[in-house]
Design an enzyme around this catalytic site. Structure first.
Site, short mmCIF file in Angstrom:
data_model
loop_
_atom_site.label_atom_id
_atom_site.label_comp_id
_atom_site.label_asym_id
_atom_site.label_seq_id
_atom_site.Cartn_x
_atom_site.Cartn_y
_atom_site.Cartn_z
N GLU A 256 -7.75 -24.38 105.80
CA GLU A 256 -7.68 -23.22 104.90
C GLU A 256 -8.84 -22.32 105.27
OE1 GLU A 256 -8.55 -20.65 102.50
OE2 GLU A 256 -9.03 -22.15 100.98
N CYS A 290 -12.67 -16.49 99.62
CA CYS A 290 -11.70 -16.35 100.71
C CYS A 290 -10.53 -15.47 100.31
CB CYS A 290 -11.22 -17.71 101.18
SG CYS A 290 -10.45 -18.71 99.89
#
Length: 489
Positions: A256, A290
């Site tokens: 990720e 993120c």
């Protein structure tokens, strides 16, 4: 933090790593500091390749008994761990604030979500973990989920607790053991805290190893034969290296990574609501998220109104030490990140963008910044910022918004704000994104929902909900006959 009864009292973990007990690291020790003040916060053990090898071997030895233990007892451990977090909420929040530079609201959010992940892990223990397949008469054919064995977890500094526990909890729940390497900038919030919570909850020894370490430790995790899978959260650049090394060693990977995420505001939106969404998506935790709103795409008819309100917010949001309780933004994690953010802002202005607010810093405190006139090709349009910068691009048509939002190799999150749901769905269906939110900004996550991205935002894996079964187990085909057949050979 130094209360003798504190869960995280330094006398327990100072200079040590965790294998079920607190032991000395063969790699020595590492000191870490508070980003807001520069004050030394503590010292943890520094794991090297030998520490990783020892942990992997011990974890593999402990895993089989754990996977076949009573599911009710395993579920109870996760529920007790969630209760430990609630019991020590103020203490743990203080560590997150001081170590990550977070305001209290962010620290509380991390702790709440960590508890939710633990309760979701407990719930996994009573969920079906297989399928009954079609079979010949007299034969039972089953597809069942079985653990990988030992999972290596590598987590970052920005949301260290959530981005560690979201892998550790389901990995353990599905019968694996875990070797975990938290970021050296946040080794307590991302590592020691988790070890102490599970230790207090009664997790059997050997199943969780917490090894703060540098690149050497991460490389060892990607190479050691007793570690079957790597779950990595971090930058795209480091993710490429992790993926290359783990792939060379034939490990499963869950990557990720970073994302360039768009928040699209259409011309029929409410300017006040839109500006607040932009500020939250771009400035929360100093933009070090993120799925932060890295591209603010405003339709021309509403652009001036939203920009005016956004600039006012940016100029009045207080920045400073989160422990004062009087600020909205804290420090960036380190001086290197300050210089990177500032370089992106300066280079974008040099390329023709207009700076309407911010663009300055003192020590590691970067002021909330508004850049307008941002175009494709500028650094603020192309690169993940990881700083408190609202990078604004104005568009005319919905199709243009789709093109601008799609001009990226990796998008974790997409937000579209408009009261016209048909327009929003038209856009969402045409912009690739790991998750999309209509009438919300991009910083959205819940423990039971799948989270992840593709392209340079990751390898398509997902955390959360039923996705955890996909990530942390593998299928095994099992057949059962009432008697062995007589073969002709």
């Amino acid at each position: 933090m130094n209360n003798a009864n504190a869960l995280l009292h330094p006398s327990i973990w100072q200079g040590l790593i965790f294998n079920g007990d607190w032991i000395a690291a063969q790699g020595g020790s590492h000191t870490f500091a508070e980003p807001a003040t520069g004050e030394q916060l503590g010292r943890v053990g520094l794991a090297n390749a030998d520490d990783v090898a020892r942990a992997a071997t011990q974890a593999r030895a402990a895993q089989a008994a754990w996977a076949t233990s009573d599911y009710k007892e395993r579920a109870a451990i996760f529920r007790r761990a969630a209760a430990v977090i609630v019991e020590h909420l103020d203490e743990l929040a203080t560590w997150i604030m001081r170590e990550t530079g977070a305001i209290r609201a962010k620290a509380d959010h991390e702790l709440r979500e960590a508890g939710a992940h633990l309760l979701e892990a407990a719930a996994m223990l009573t969920q079906p973990k297989g399928q009954l397949l079609a079979s010949a008469s007299g034969e039972m054919s089953i597809a069942r989920r079985v653990p990988h064995g030992v999972i290596g977890v590598i987590s970052p500094f920005n949301f260290p607790l959530i981005l560690s526990i979201r892998s550790i909890a389901p990995a353990l729940a599905t019968g694996n053991a875990v070797v975990h390497k938290p970021d050296l900038q946040t080794p307590v919030s991302g590592g020691v805290l988790i070890a102490r919570v599970f230790e207090a909850a009664g997790l059997p020894k050997g199943l969780l190893h917490v090894l703060p370490g540098a690149a050497e430790a991460g490389q060892a995790m990607c190479s050691h034969p007793d570690i079957a899978m790597i779950a990595f959260t971090g930058s795209t650049a480091v993710g490429r290296s992790v993926g290359e090394l783990a792939g060379r060693n034939l490990k499963k990977m869950s990557l990720e990574l970073g994302g360039k995420n768009s928040l699209i505001i259409l011309d029929d939106a409410d300017p006040d609501i839109a500006a607040a969404a932009v500020a939250w998506g771009a400035y929360l935790h100093q933009g070090q998220i993120c799925m932060a709103s890295g591209r603010i795409l405003l339709q021309r008819g509403i652009a001036d109104a939203v920009i005016e309100r956004l600039v006012a917010k940016a100029k009045h949001l207080p920045v400073g030490d989160p422990m004062s309780g009087k600020v909205a933004l804290g420090p960036l994690i380190n001086a290197r990140q300050v210089q990177r953010v500032h370089a992106i802002v300066q280079d974008s202005v040099a390329a023709g963008a207009t700076l309407l607010a911010g663009g300055t810093y003192e020590n590691q405190f970067y002021q909330p910044t508004v850049l307008t006139g941002v175009r494709p090709g500028m650094r603020s349009f192309e690169e993940e910022l990881f700083g408190p910068v609202a990078s604004v691009t104005v568009f005319d048509t919905d199709q243009e918004a789709i093109a601008l939002a799609s001009a990226t190799t990796g998008c974790l999150a997409l937000g579209v704000i408009t009261p016209t749901l048909a327009r929003a769905m038209f856009i969402v269906d045409r912009v690739p994104a790991g998750h999309a939110h209509i009438n919300d900004q991009t910083v959205v996550a819940e423990a039971h929902a799948p989270f992840g991205g593709g392209g340079t935002s990751g390898n398509g894996g997902r955390h959360g909900g039923t996705s955890d079964w996909d990530e942390f187990t593998q299928w095994q085909w099992l057949t059962v006959k009432t008697e062995a057949p007589r073969y002709p050979f």
